[in-house]
Scaffold this active site. Structure first.
Site, PDB file in Angstrom:
ATOM      1  N   HIS A 187       0.781  -1.239   0.000  1.00 37.84           N
ATOM      2  CA  HIS A 187       0.000   0.000   0.000  1.00 37.84           C
ATOM      3  C   HIS A 187       0.805   1.277   0.000  1.00 37.84           C
ATOM      4  O   HIS A 187       0.232   2.367  -0.057  1.00 37.84           O
ATOM      5  CB  HIS A 187      -0.947   0.036   1.201  1.00 37.84           C
ATOM      6  CG  HIS A 187      -2.149  -0.827   1.024  1.00 37.84           C
ATOM      7  ND1 HIS A 187      -3.300  -0.374   0.425  1.00 37.84           N
ATOM      8  CD2 HIS A 187      -2.374  -2.114   1.337  1.00 37.84           C
ATOM      9  CE1 HIS A 187      -4.184  -1.348   0.404  1.00 37.84           C
ATOM     10  NE2 HIS A 187      -3.648  -2.424   0.951  1.00 37.84           N
ATOM     11  N   LYS A 214      -8.386  14.355   4.105  1.00 38.49           N
ATOM     12  CA  LYS A 214      -7.599  13.122   4.102  1.00 38.49           C
ATOM     13  C   LYS A 214      -6.742  13.162   5.357  1.00 38.49           C
ATOM     14  O   LYS A 214      -6.695  14.183   6.040  1.00 38.49           O
ATOM     15  CB  LYS A 214      -6.726  13.024   2.850  1.00 38.49           C
ATOM     16  CG  LYS A 214      -5.928  14.302   2.559  1.00 38.49           C
ATOM     17  CD  LYS A 214      -5.085  14.194   1.299  1.00 38.49           C
ATOM     18  CE  LYS A 214      -5.861  14.303   0.006  1.00 38.49           C
ATOM     19  NZ  LYS A 214      -5.893  13.064  -0.759  1.00 38.49           N
ATOM     20  N   ARG A 215      -6.042  12.090   5.670  1.00 37.77           N
ATOM     21  CA  ARG A 215      -5.124  12.141   6.793  1.00 37.77           C
ATOM     22  C   ARG A 215      -4.079  13.243   6.568  1.00 37.77           C
ATOM     23  O   ARG A 215      -3.715  13.539   5.418  1.00 37.77           O
ATOM     24  CB  ARG A 215      -4.428  10.783   6.964  1.00 37.77           C
ATOM     25  CG  ARG A 215      -5.323   9.724   7.583  1.00 37.77           C
ATOM     26  CD  ARG A 215      -5.765  10.080   8.977  1.00 37.77           C
ATOM     27  NE  ARG A 215      -4.684  10.019   9.922  1.00 37.77           N
ATOM     28  CZ  ARG A 215      -4.567   9.093  10.886  1.00 37.77           C
ATOM     29  NH1 ARG A 215      -5.479   8.152  11.031  1.00 37.77           N
ATOM     30  NH2 ARG A 215      -3.527   9.126  11.705  1.00 37.77           N
ATOM     31  N   LYS A 227       1.317  14.441   1.676  1.00 38.12           N
ATOM     32  CA  LYS A 227       0.051  14.837   1.057  1.00 38.12           C
ATOM     33  C   LYS A 227      -0.034  16.350   0.835  1.00 38.12           C
ATOM     34  O   LYS A 227      -0.910  16.837   0.133  1.00 38.12           O
ATOM     35  CB  LYS A 227      -1.122  14.351   1.911  1.00 38.12           C
ATOM     36  CG  LYS A 227      -1.297  12.825   1.901  1.00 38.12           C
ATOM     37  CD  LYS A 227      -2.432  12.385   2.822  1.00 38.12           C
ATOM     38  CE  LYS A 227      -2.600  10.878   2.886  1.00 38.12           C
ATOM     39  NZ  LYS A 227      -3.413  10.330   1.773  1.00 38.12           N
ATOM     40  N   THR A 237      -7.890   7.085  -2.741  1.00 39.67           N
ATOM     41  CA  THR A 237      -9.261   6.690  -3.084  1.00 39.67           C
ATOM     42  C   THR A 237     -10.177   7.893  -2.886  1.00 39.67           C
ATOM     43  O   THR A 237     -11.248   7.960  -3.483  1.00 39.67           O
ATOM     44  CB  THR A 237      -9.763   5.528  -2.208  1.00 39.67           C
ATOM     45  OG1 THR A 237      -9.461   5.815  -0.837  1.00 39.67           O
ATOM     46  CG2 THR A 237      -9.109   4.219  -2.610  1.00 39.67           C
ATOM     47  N   LYS A 255     -13.632   9.308  -5.010  1.00 37.92           N
ATOM     48  CA  LYS A 255     -14.933   9.685  -4.427  1.00 37.92           C
ATOM     49  C   LYS A 255     -15.352  11.073  -4.913  1.00 37.92           C
ATOM     50  O   LYS A 255     -16.528  11.298  -5.228  1.00 37.92           O
ATOM     51  CB  LYS A 255     -14.841   9.693  -2.895  1.00 37.92           C
ATOM     52  CG  LYS A 255     -14.500   8.355  -2.276  1.00 37.92           C
ATOM     53  CD  LYS A 255     -14.147   8.522  -0.786  1.00 37.92           C
ATOM     54  CE  LYS A 255     -13.395   7.308  -0.263  1.00 37.92           C
ATOM     55  NZ  LYS A 255     -12.767   7.572   1.060  1.00 37.92           N
TER      56      LYS A 255
HETATM   57  C1  LIG Z   1     -11.546   7.663   1.398  1.00 35.45           C
HETATM   58  C2  LIG Z   1     -11.129   8.041   2.755  1.00 35.45           C
HETATM   59  C3  LIG Z   1      -9.773   8.229   3.048  1.00 35.45           C
HETATM   60  C4  LIG Z   1      -8.699   8.130   1.990  1.00 35.45           C
HETATM   61  O1  LIG Z   1      -8.523   9.409   1.419  1.00 35.45           O
HETATM   62  P1  LIG Z   1      -7.240   9.741   0.507  1.00 35.45           P
HETATM   63  O2  LIG Z   1      -7.542  11.101  -0.002  1.00 35.45           O
HETATM   64  O3  LIG Z   1      -7.186   8.719  -0.572  1.00 35.45           O
HETATM   65  O4  LIG Z   1      -6.062   9.709   1.422  1.00 35.45           O
HETATM   66  C5  LIG Z   1      -9.417   8.590   4.326  1.00 35.45           C
HETATM   67  N1  LIG Z   1     -10.344   8.735   5.301  1.00 35.45           N
HETATM   68  C6  LIG Z   1     -11.652   8.570   5.056  1.00 35.45           C
HETATM   69  C7  LIG Z   1     -12.629   8.767   6.167  1.00 35.45           C
HETATM   70  C8  LIG Z   1     -12.087   8.213   3.789  1.00 35.45           C
HETATM   71  O5  LIG Z   1     -13.397   8.023   3.561  1.00 35.45           O
END
Ligand SMILES: *Cc1c(COP(=O)(O)O)cnc(C)c1O
Length: 837
Positions: A374, A565-566, A571, A673, A677
């Site tokens: 990952h 995101k985190r 990032k 991911t 979304k």
């Molecule tokens: C989809 C999702 C992530 C992943 O987000 P990235 O932008 O791909 O890092 C992290 N936290 C939550 C709650 C999510 O739904």
């Protein structure tokens, strides 16, 4: 044979039925019964939370027979099964998703309305099941949904952490963590399997013992044992009868604990010690893309793996007595290296308990496991200090050494004896502190290793594991991540779903490639108007939420520019902040400036010990304080930090967004991911050529996405020739001004100096190339603003994004796993009732 009669007691014995539900079934009745008989409440004492709980139990009841029937069918048909092993499942709320997948949402809403309840309101009482950190855990949850929908004989396994991902509060601009005791009010979804308990061994020592025939074996003795108890969560597929199972383990003290202390009269001490073993499943480690070499973490990993393998083998033995059949009937997918200790554990079971020879055991093991990598971020690569590993798992350390010895011998003979190459391949690192490299063990002990996007897989093959790729060229493959359209479009964005369905029907929810058909309506002005109305509807919901949470008034016509995101340096939330300050300076220079209004929204948690990431959160909140309260700014610019980002919050934010920030330094975001979304909900992406952004661009078309910044190879080249961030600072007045403002405490006059480390890091190292990408990012953001002015064109791009997002369904991803790796086929449950008992 006994006559079926709907689960009623007849002559003192209970008969079971396969019928979908009792004839008298109605959700209102069931709901009322649970309120009265399970929760023991009446009209006067009932609360909204009770309503949520009772409704969830009623919905769960509706799934029970399908759930049982699915498991029975898998047992009878005995197809090859896949076991998905993940230390994390970021499930979010389950009620709304269950109703949608059971195709029962509308009916349920109407029935509740008659009883005076509002389903939307009731849903808000569910506490997120937050047993994961970020992308990796959410991916596991999306895959469960797709595996059930695709009717695969698939089983999820995980840990039932008592405390999920921490709750984030913001105090004086700083992140503060609170425990997430998600089980506080009970959990209506998981059921305790009272008879399913396994003993898990730790510590102890290895004894060599001799069989009567003179051969010997190893025995792991004097261990400290813990029990694993099973809790099951139903995973309903979308509009199919299959209800798969997610089994979560909780640690429990062995009942025959510490008799010696007991006898010495230390009764209280002995009972108190029980707690020790139960801490194993107490709390989720809150790190994303970072490993913490803590003993308890390794304990969690082995606890999980031991219980899971015992369960898998028990099920295998019901139908089989020949171990050679094992890889034909069982595939085990390892979600990252977290469960990789399963490899030596299966070897131990086969050799020490089942008495197979090493070669046979190895043959079986390496045909059973597959591993998903990952990340290539170095601080996320798991390595265990050999002493720690050997203390907790002495027999496993021996086995790992033997795997390594045979592997290196083989390499020397058939590939290369170059010492430098051998050291890189070795499962045990050399040097003063020997470490077990879990990724190396994973590659050697599995038949497939996959990356999660094309670029990421390429980097794995060429940069991270090039020598492994030479030895096993066919082992490495790519399965690009995906997201489930049930949760991320159908449930999160009901208005957009209705609009799409009104044009192309509802099949897209099951087959996301069908969205392609909405391209036919791009030139339909009335359709585009409706498309914008949906976005505005979603935006207004988010505006109310922001007003409630942060007391900030947001301009509904502004660009909703979102990065959720985190928090991690790679990032680059920091790059986004630099853009915000750049816009702020333009306004300060000319308060009358004509500017496309923007609302910049941030959300996300930082690992509690990750100082640099936490300071970025503080910076965002400091900048927000200044920008949002400056009368010159007005509604041209607002900065919003929404606390406690979670699946549920994501479902509120993403459908309201216009611009999706996917701005990691190229080469470090394995897939992402979140990016999928947003695009699936009609936001345009501003992003680097990283992870799945590259494939999203490929799908939606380069005119419908905003790409900027260095390419992955350019980042490598820049660093190779010696990257000097100071040069960028000195030659770019706008960048210099922004950095100087932060350095001179412009945003934090009351706490001078708090950003010194951040500024020093940027000026001297800038490991994540923020300065190098600054100008390209600013220019691209200016282009975004220009294009947003033309709402008709923007809407077309938004429609193209949704229409062309089909590839990123987790159904596509899971089908690829099923075909390319698992070799597992669907088990379709017929619509009628089963003949089997
Ligand atoms: C989809 C999702 C992530 C992943 O987000 P990235 O932008 O791909 O890092 C992290 N936290 C939550 C709650 C999510 O739904």
């Amino acid at each position: 044979m006994a006559k079926k009669n709907n689960g009623k007691v007849v002559n003192g014995s209970i008969f079971f039925t396969d019928k979908e539900e009792p004839e008298s079934f109605s959700i209102s009745n069931q709901f009322a019964e649970h309120l009265e008989f399970t929760l023991v409440k009446d009209r006067i004492t009932v609360t909204k939370d009770d309503a949520y709980y009772a409704l969830s139990l009623a919905v769960r009841d509706r799934m029970v027979r399908r759930w049982l029937r699915t498991q029975r069918e898998y047992h009878i048909k005995d197809p090859k099964r896949v076991y998905y092993l993940s230390l994390e499942y970021l499930m979010g709320r389950l009620l709304g998703n269950a109703l949608i997948n059971l195709d029962y949402y509308e009916e349920c809403r109407e029935l509740l309305k008659k009883d005076g309840y509002n389903l939307e309101e009731i849903k808000e009482y569910e506490h997120d099941m937050g047993l994961g950190n970020g992308g990796l855990g959410r991916l596991a949850a999306c895959y469960l949904d797709s595996m059930a929908t695709l009717q695969l004989p698939a089983f999820g396994y995980g840990i039932r952490y008592e405390y999920g991902i921490f709750a984030q509060e913001i105090e004086n601009g700083y992140q503060v963590e609170y425990a997430d005791y998600w089980l506080k009010n009970g959990n209506p979804w998981d059921i305790l399997r009272r008879s399913l308990q396994y003993r898990v061994k730790f510590y102890g020592r290895v004894e060599k013992k001799v069989y009567p025939d003179g051969t010997y074996y190893f025995d792991w003795v004097d261990t400290d044992d813990v029990l694993a108890v099973a809790y099951d969560v139903p995973v309903p597929g979308y509009k199919v009868k299959n209800v798969n199972n997610l089994r979560l383990w909780q640690a429990k003290a062995v009942s025959d604990f510490e008799f010696s202390e007991f006898n010495r009269g230390d009764y209280v001490e002995a009972v108190a010690k029980k707690n020790d073993s139960e801490t194993i499943s107490k709390v989720l480690y809150p790190n994303d893309t970072y490993v913490e070499g803590k003993f308890l973490r390794l304990k969690q990993q082995y606890f999980f793996v031991s219980a899971t393998l015992q369960d898998i083998i028990r099920k295998f033995k019901i139908n089989h007595d020949n171990w050679e059949d094992f890889p034909e009937k069982v595939c085990i997918q390892l979600n990252d290296t977290h469960p990789v200790v399963a490899i030596p554990e299966l070897m131990r079971i086969l050799i020490d308990q089942e008495r197979l020879g090493w070669e046979k055991a190895w043959y079986i093991t390496t045909r059973t496991f597959a591993y998903t990598n990952h990340t290539v971020v170095p601080e996320a690569l798991e390595e265990w200090n050999e002493k720690i590993f050997g203390e907790l798992l002495p027999r496993h350390l021996q086995i790992v050494y033997e795997i390594n010895r045979r592997f290196l011998e083989d390499v020397k003979k058939n590939y290369s004896a170059d010492e430098a190459v051998l050291e890189k391949l070795s499962i045990i690192s050399s040097g003063p502190e020997k470490r077990v490299r879990m990724a190396n063990l994973a590659i050697v002990g599995t038949f497939a290793v996959n990356g999660v996007a094309e670029l990421h897989t390429h980097i794995l093959k060429t940069r991270i594991f090039p020598d492994f790729n030479k030895i096993y060229p066919k082992k490495f493959l790519c399965v690009t991540n995906g997201i489930t359209p049930r949760r991320w479009i159908r449930a999160a964005n009901p208005e957009l779903s209705k609009l799409i369905t009104s044009k192309i029907g509802e099949e897209w929810v099951r087959d996301l490639s069908q969205l392609k058909q909405i391209e036919n309506f791009v030139d339909d002005a009335a359709f585009r108007k409706k498309w914008r109305e949906v976005k505005m509807h979603n935006r207004r919901l988010l505006i109310d939420y922001i007003k409630n949470e942060n007391n900030i008034d947001v301009n509904p016509d502004s660009i909703f520019d979102v990065q959720v995101k985190r928090f991690h340096e790679y990032k680059r939330q920091l790059l986004n902040v630099l853009h915000v300050i750049t816009l702020y300076n333009r306004i300060k220079d000319n308060p009358k400036i004509k500017m496309v209004p923007r609302t910049v929204i941030f959300g996300g948690k930082a690992a509690p010990a990750y100082y640099a990431a936490k300071m970025v959160i503080k910076l965002i909140n400091s900048v927000a304080d200044v920008v949002n309260n400056d009368p010159d700014v007005g509604d041209k610019l607002k900065v919003v930090f929404l606390k406690n980002y979670s699946v549920t919050l994501a479902e509120k934010i993403i459908p309201a967004s216009d611009l999706s920030e996917q701005i990691s330094v190229a080469g470090l975001e394995a897939s992402g991911t979140g990016n999928m979304k947003f695009a699936a909900n009609g936001a345009l992406t501003i992003g680097t050529m990283d992870g799945a952004n590259i494939e999203i661009r490929e799908e939606v078309g380069e005119e419908n996405i905003f790409i900027f910044g260095l390419l992955a190879e350019e980042v490598v080249e820049l660093k190779a020739k010696g990257y000097n961030p100071r040069k960028y600072y000195e030659s770019n007045p706008s960048l210099k001004r922004v950095i100087d403002m932060i350095a001179s405490n412009y945003f934090n006059p009351k706490e001078p100096g708090i950003f010194n480390d951040m500024i020093n890091g940027l000026m001297n190292v800038d490991y994540y190339c923020v300065f190098a990408d600054y100008q390209s990012y600013i220019d691209t953001q200016d282009k975004v603003a220009q294009e947003f002015l033309n709402q008709e064109e923007w809407t077309k791009k938004s429609i193209y994004n949704v229409a062309r997002i089909g590839k990123f369904s987790s159904d596509r991803a899971v089908s690829e796993y099923a075909k390319k790796i698992w070799n597992v086929k669907p088990v379709k449950l017929n619509n009628g009732n089963s003949n089997h008992d």
